[in-house]
Design a protein around this motif. Structure first.
Motif, PDB file in Angstrom:
ATOM      1  N   THR A 166      19.390  43.994  53.120  1.00 55.65           N
ATOM      2  CA  THR A 166      18.856  42.728  53.630  1.00 55.65           C
ATOM      3  C   THR A 166      18.220  41.874  52.537  1.00 55.65           C
ATOM      4  N   ASP A 167      18.393  42.275  51.284  1.00 55.31           N
ATOM      5  CA  ASP A 167      17.814  41.534  50.158  1.00 55.31           C
ATOM      6  C   ASP A 167      18.930  40.884  49.340  1.00 55.31           C
ATOM      7  N   PRO A 168      19.120  39.567  49.457  1.00 57.69           N
ATOM      8  CA  PRO A 168      20.190  38.897  48.691  1.00 57.69           C
ATOM      9  C   PRO A 168      20.057  39.099  47.190  1.00 57.69           C
ATOM     10  N   GLY A 169      18.832  39.296  46.719  1.00 56.33           N
ATOM     11  CA  GLY A 169      18.625  39.456  45.285  1.00 56.33           C
ATOM     12  C   GLY A 169      19.079  40.793  44.744  1.00 56.33           C
ATOM     13  N   SER A 170      19.519  41.696  45.620  1.00 56.52           N
ATOM     14  CA  SER A 170      19.953  43.017  45.155  1.00 56.52           C
ATOM     15  C   SER A 170      21.371  42.998  44.594  1.00 56.52           C
ATOM     16  N   HIS A 171      22.083  41.874  44.737  1.00 60.35           N
ATOM     17  CA  HIS A 171      23.471  41.785  44.292  1.00 60.35           C
ATOM     18  C   HIS A 171      23.582  41.224  42.880  1.00 60.35           C
ATOM     19  N   ARG A 172      24.686  41.493  42.267  1.00 58.11           N
ATOM     20  CA  ARG A 172      24.970  40.976  40.926  1.00 58.11           C
ATOM     21  C   ARG A 172      25.147  39.467  40.954  1.00 58.11           C
ATOM     22  N   HIS A 173      25.721  38.939  42.036  1.00 54.67           N
ATOM     23  CA  HIS A 173      25.957  37.500  42.170  1.00 54.67           C
ATOM     24  C   HIS A 173      25.143  36.953  43.337  1.00 54.67           C
ATOM     25  N   ASP A 174      24.989  35.643  43.373  1.00 58.95           N
ATOM     26  CA  ASP A 174      24.267  35.023  44.487  1.00 58.95           C
ATOM     27  C   ASP A 174      25.061  33.908  45.152  1.00 58.95           C
ATOM     28  N   HIS A 175      26.332  33.765  44.788  1.00 64.75           N
ATOM     29  CA  HIS A 175      27.191  32.785  45.444  1.00 64.75           C
ATOM     30  C   HIS A 175      28.648  33.073  45.068  1.00 64.75           C
ATOM     31  N   GLY A 176      29.557  32.399  45.788  1.00 60.45           N
ATOM     32  CA  GLY A 176      30.975  32.499  45.463  1.00 60.45           C
ATOM     33  C   GLY A 176      31.580  33.849  45.818  1.00 60.45           C
ATOM     34  N   ASN A 177      32.569  34.262  45.044  1.00 64.60           N
ATOM     35  CA  ASN A 177      33.280  35.521  45.256  1.00 64.60           C
ATOM     36  C   ASN A 177      33.092  36.446  44.065  1.00 64.60           C
ATOM     37  N   ALA A 178      33.400  37.713  44.287  1.00 62.05           N
ATOM     38  CA  ALA A 178      33.398  38.713  43.217  1.00 62.05           C
ATOM     39  C   ALA A 178      34.674  39.534  43.333  1.00 62.05           C
ATOM     40  N   THR A 179      35.233  39.895  42.192  1.00 65.97           N
ATOM     41  CA  THR A 179      36.462  40.692  42.174  1.00 65.97           C
ATOM     42  C   THR A 179      36.160  42.083  41.642  1.00 65.97           C
ATOM     43  N   TRP A 180      36.407  43.069  42.484  1.00 66.12           N
ATOM     44  CA  TRP A 180      36.192  44.474  42.139  1.00 66.12           C
ATOM     45  C   TRP A 180      37.521  45.056  41.662  1.00 66.12           C
ATOM     46  N   HIS A 181      37.473  45.752  40.522  1.00 65.26           N
ATOM     47  CA  HIS A 181      38.686  46.234  39.869  1.00 65.26           C
ATOM     48  C   HIS A 181      38.680  47.769  39.838  1.00 65.26           C
ATOM     49  N   PHE A 182      39.684  48.378  40.475  1.00 61.64           N
ATOM     50  CA  PHE A 182      39.796  49.836  40.555  1.00 61.64           C
ATOM     51  C   PHE A 182      41.132  50.294  39.964  1.00 61.64           C
ATOM     52  N   ARG A 183      41.150  51.549  39.584  1.00 58.20           N
ATOM     53  CA  ARG A 183      42.405  52.177  39.136  1.00 58.20           C
ATOM     54  C   ARG A 183      42.395  53.646  39.558  1.00 58.20           C
ATOM     55  N   MET A 184      43.548  54.109  40.033  1.00 59.54           N
ATOM     56  CA  MET A 184      43.712  55.515  40.372  1.00 59.54           C
ATOM     57  C   MET A 184      45.060  55.985  39.853  1.00 59.54           C
ATOM     58  N   ASP A 185      45.058  57.042  39.071  1.00 52.36           N
ATOM     59  CA  ASP A 185      46.288  57.553  38.471  1.00 52.36           C
ATOM     60  C   ASP A 185      46.846  58.721  39.271  1.00 52.36           C
ATOM     61  N   ASN A 186      48.164  58.839  39.200  1.00 46.45           N
ATOM     62  CA  ASN A 186      48.879  59.964  39.814  1.00 46.45           C
ATOM     63  C   ASN A 186      48.490  60.128  41.277  1.00 46.45           C
ATOM     64  N   THR A 187      48.666  59.064  42.028  1.00 46.60           N
ATOM     65  CA  THR A 187      48.300  59.052  43.437  1.00 46.60           C
ATOM     66  C   THR A 187      49.433  58.470  44.260  1.00 46.60           C
ATOM     67  N   ARG A 188      49.454  58.795  45.533  1.00 49.03           N
ATOM     68  CA  ARG A 188      50.489  58.249  46.402  1.00 49.03           C
ATOM     69  C   ARG A 188      49.999  57.057  47.208  1.00 49.03           C
ATOM     70  N   ASP A 189      48.708  56.731  47.110  1.00 46.69           N
ATOM     71  CA  ASP A 189      48.177  55.634  47.898  1.00 46.69           C
ATOM     72  C   ASP A 189      46.761  55.317  47.430  1.00 46.69           C
ATOM     73  N   VAL A 190      46.232  54.181  47.874  1.00 48.82           N
ATOM     74  CA  VAL A 190      44.819  53.838  47.718  1.00 48.82           C
ATOM     75  C   VAL A 190      44.358  53.136  48.988  1.00 48.82           C
ATOM     76  N   ALA A 191      43.058  53.196  49.234  1.00 47.01           N
ATOM     77  CA  ALA A 191      42.446  52.489  50.354  1.00 47.01           C
ATOM     78  C   ALA A 191      41.057  52.046  49.908  1.00 47.01           C
ATOM     79  N   PHE A 192      40.464  51.102  50.657  1.00 43.09           N
ATOM     80  CA  PHE A 192      39.123  50.653  50.298  1.00 43.09           C
ATOM     81  C   PHE A 192      38.404  50.133  51.535  1.00 43.09           C
ATOM     82  N   ALA A 193      37.104  49.942  51.392  1.00 45.74           N
ATOM     83  CA  ALA A 193      36.286  49.351  52.448  1.00 45.74           C
ATOM     84  C   ALA A 193      35.367  48.321  51.813  1.00 45.74           C
TER      85      ALA A 193
END
Length: 666
Positions: A293-320
């Motif tokens: 409930t604290d907006p100041g706890s985030h890295r950004h305070d407006h707009g969008n953010a892009t999260w970048h993941f990588r997984m090797d030797n896998t048959r799928d990925v999922a996220f929440a």
């Protein structure tokens, strides 16, 4: 010898053989037993043909053959969530490598989100997904890049499959093409399944799975395996998946694999806490309820953010993704072996405030840590950096590196569902069986390993494992499974997944599938031979595609047992053991006990003799006792006075009629 002479001799030989067969007792004929019973050679012991023959690709020993091959699919994906319209849109590039000996004129992709379309085949085959309706995935553009030429392709979409007819044949044994796909779909509302958006007190929770167009498997069994998606999960190729997810600034994203840009999306406080968690065996809060409930706890305070993941030797990925997430983590202590992603290895739990509680998600990371460490030590090392338990709508669904469970789960149920879903990291995420067709190799194998995990955790705090779908609930599978074995309508374990009625899905696929392995381990083979064989099976088929035939052949070869009778009775048929103690005769050196095999599955059975002084004696009657007889006399040498004889005194096997298992001595 000329042709006519050979033919004449062969005819005489054939006639002689036929005469011998006619005059000899049939191998199936009954013969008189000294005790008045009859003998026979039961059908259960006849050779059991496997669905697939050994080839150069898959050997008779159940291991990949010298010419085994497997295609590969690597992905680069950029997806965006637009909360205003609940839309997920994406662009992806698939690098598809054809390692097969065949040139390919077409390729097939899975479009699982089309299961929600009106008129989808799944809605006629099952009511499991009737709660949600969308327009499915919209394919905006497909471009194939091969041999330096790019060409836009008009896809042919049929229900949950997409066919791309290639402009040129994709070369065998190493041909590589890039497939560029642009797409979008509306995320369905909460329903407890693959992709959903669920409201919570502090914002919507997006659980995004089976979400991007994914390559179908081309293998040596069926060629293109294009079974339509009717709800029985998935079957995919292995590869490396690099993906980015763009979300509003106040969202936290938890995803399969390793977060590659923590400095761009996490605050300095969150990064410091993650570093602390990597050194802690107890959970460290990365995001607290106050942070949510604290907006100041985030890295950004407006707009969008892009999260970048990588997984090797896998048959799928999922996220929440959600603004509502609390997040905690602790280190996992994994074996340092080849093939395991370098640390730190983190057990993580991500959930809304609805999950908070001493008997709830406060303990989730403890459960995650135990499951991954236990399965790694007992069976095969966990190969990826992170393992995440996500508390959302309550799908009870697994993906590589992340599982979707219920924010309201508590107590033993949370432990069991967490351990079970994480166990799928081994079956089918590491051992890549075809769960759309052979569900017992996925759910059954995994239920088997998590039964022992329940026994192991915290001195059996939540043991024995129970499941609400299995009734009655005695805690003894030998007794609990008897109603199923008596059910004439129950399907066999070899029944294709989509043909198993919902009421039998858990009792057969999960329970019977798991209990069959438990019988093999504890009653038929023994842990000292079963455990090393099962470990090697995982090792040999890790990141490959075994079939039931491969598993059956492997376990028989590796343990030195002819198990064809068990495969026939337990997997191909619904046979059950049924033993009876029918007579006790005084003998010169003690007694002769007559035991009759009335059932169709001759599992080794323990015979216990109880004497008048209270002492007991035990003998095990092996399966071979019933090769030629359905009744035998077991000599019992003793100097005491026998009181009773009991078959299977510990209820260790699923004898379907115990009324005749105990007999009092005359």
């Amino acid at each position: 010898m000329n042709f006519h002479e050979r033919s004449g001799r062969y005819r005489l030989l054939l006639l002689g053989c036929m005469a011998c067969i006619a005059s000899a007792p049939s191998a199936w004929a009954r013969e008189k037993h000294p005790s008045g019973m009859t003998s026979r050679a039961p059908a259960i012991f006849m050779p059991q043909p496997m669905p697939d023959r050994p080839t150069v690709f898959r050997s008779a020993a159940g291991v990949p053959g010298h010419a085994y091959w497997q295609n590969r699919a690597d992905y680069a994906i950029h997806a965006t969530i637009t909360p205003e319209t609940r839309t997920l849109s994406g662009e992806e590039t698939i690098t598809y490598t054809n390692n097969s000996p065949d040139g390919l004129d077409e390729v097939w992709l899975n479009l699982d989100q089309n299961i929600y379309q009106p008129g989808a085949r799944s809605q006629f085959a099952s009511d499991r997904f009737s709660a949600s309706r969308t327009d499915g995935v919209r394919i905006e553009k497909v471009v194939v890049e091969y041999q330096g030429i790019k060409k836009e392709i008009s896809p042919v979409i049929s229900d949950t499959r997409m066919q791309l007819r290639l402009p040129a044949t994709l070369r065998a044994k190493g041909g590589r093409a890039r497939i560029h796909v642009t797409w979008h779909y509306v995320v369905p509302g909460p329903w407890g399944g693959r992709t959903s958006v669920t409201p919570s007190r502090n914002g919507d929770i997006y659980e995004i799975a089976q979400w991007y167009p994914r390559m179908a498997v081309y293998d040596d069994i069926r060629g293109w395996d294009t079974a339509p998606y009717l709800g029985q999960e998935f079957y995919l190729e292995y590869g490396n998946i690099d993906y980015r997810v763009t979300v509003p600034w106040n969202y936290t994203v938890a995803g399969s694999g390793t977060l590659l840009n923590p400095d761009r999306v996490l605050s300095a406080v969150e990064r410091r806490r993650l570093s602390q968690a990597a050194r802690s065996d107890t959970r460290v809060m990365i995001r607290t309820a106050q942070d949510v409930t604290d907006p100041g706890s985030h890295r950004h305070d407006h707009g969008n953010a892009t999260w970048h993941f990588r997984m090797d030797n896998t048959r799928d990925v999922a996220f929440a993704a959600s603004p509502a997430f609390i997040w905690d983590a602790a280190r996992m202590n994994l074996p340092s072996v080849r093939g395991v992603t370098k640390g730190p290895h983190l057990a993580m739990s991500v959930y809304p405030v609805e999950g908070v509680g001493a008997d709830g998600w406060d303990r989730s990371t403890e459960y995650v840590k135990h499951a991954i460490e236990y399965f790694s030590a007992q069976w095969y090392p966990y190969p990826w950096q992170n393992a995440i338990n996500l508390g959302g709508h309550g799908a009870g669904m697994e993906y590589p590196g992340i599982v979707f469970d219920g924010m309201e789960d508590r107590g033993p149920q949370l432990f069991w569902i967490t351990t079970h879903e994480l166990g799928h990291g081994w079956f089918p995420m590491i051992v890549g069986s075809n769960e759309r067709r052979n569900a017992f190799m996925d759910e059954g194998f995994n239920t088997f390993i998590d039964v022992y995990a329940s026994d192991h955790f915290n001195h059996g705090e939540f043991a024995p494992k129970k499941d609400n779908e299995f009734a009655p609930q005695t805690g003894n599978p030998a007794d609990d499974i008897v109603p199923l074995l008596r059910d004439r309508d129950a399907p066999t374990l070899m029944t294709p997944s989509d043909l198993v009625q919902e009421k039998y899905r858990h009792p057969v696929t999960y329970f019977k599938g798991a209990y069959g392995l438990k019988l093999l381990r504890e009653q038929i083979i023994g842990p000292e031979r079963f455990d090393p064989a099962f470990r090697r099976y995982i090792q040999v088929w890790a990141f490959h595609h075994p079939t039931p035939s491969d598993f059956f052949r492997f376990l028989g070869s590796e343990t030195g047992e002819d198990l064809s009778w068990f495969w026939r009775g337990w997997y191909f048929e619904n046979q059950a053991p049924d033993y009876a103690c029918t007579a006790i005769h005084p003998d010169t050196n003690g007694y002769r006990v007559t035991v009759r095999n009335k059932g169709g599955l001759p599992i080794p059975v323990v015979m216990q003799m109880t004497y008048m002084d209270g002492s007991t004696q035990r003998r095990t009657i092996p399966t071979e006792a019933w090769y030629q007889h359905d009744a035998i006399d077991v000599p019992v040498t003793t100097h005491g006075v026998l009181r009773t004889v009991t078959l299977d005194p510990d209820h260790a096997i699923p004898d379907i009629d115990r009324t005749n298992n105990t007999l009092r001595a005359p």
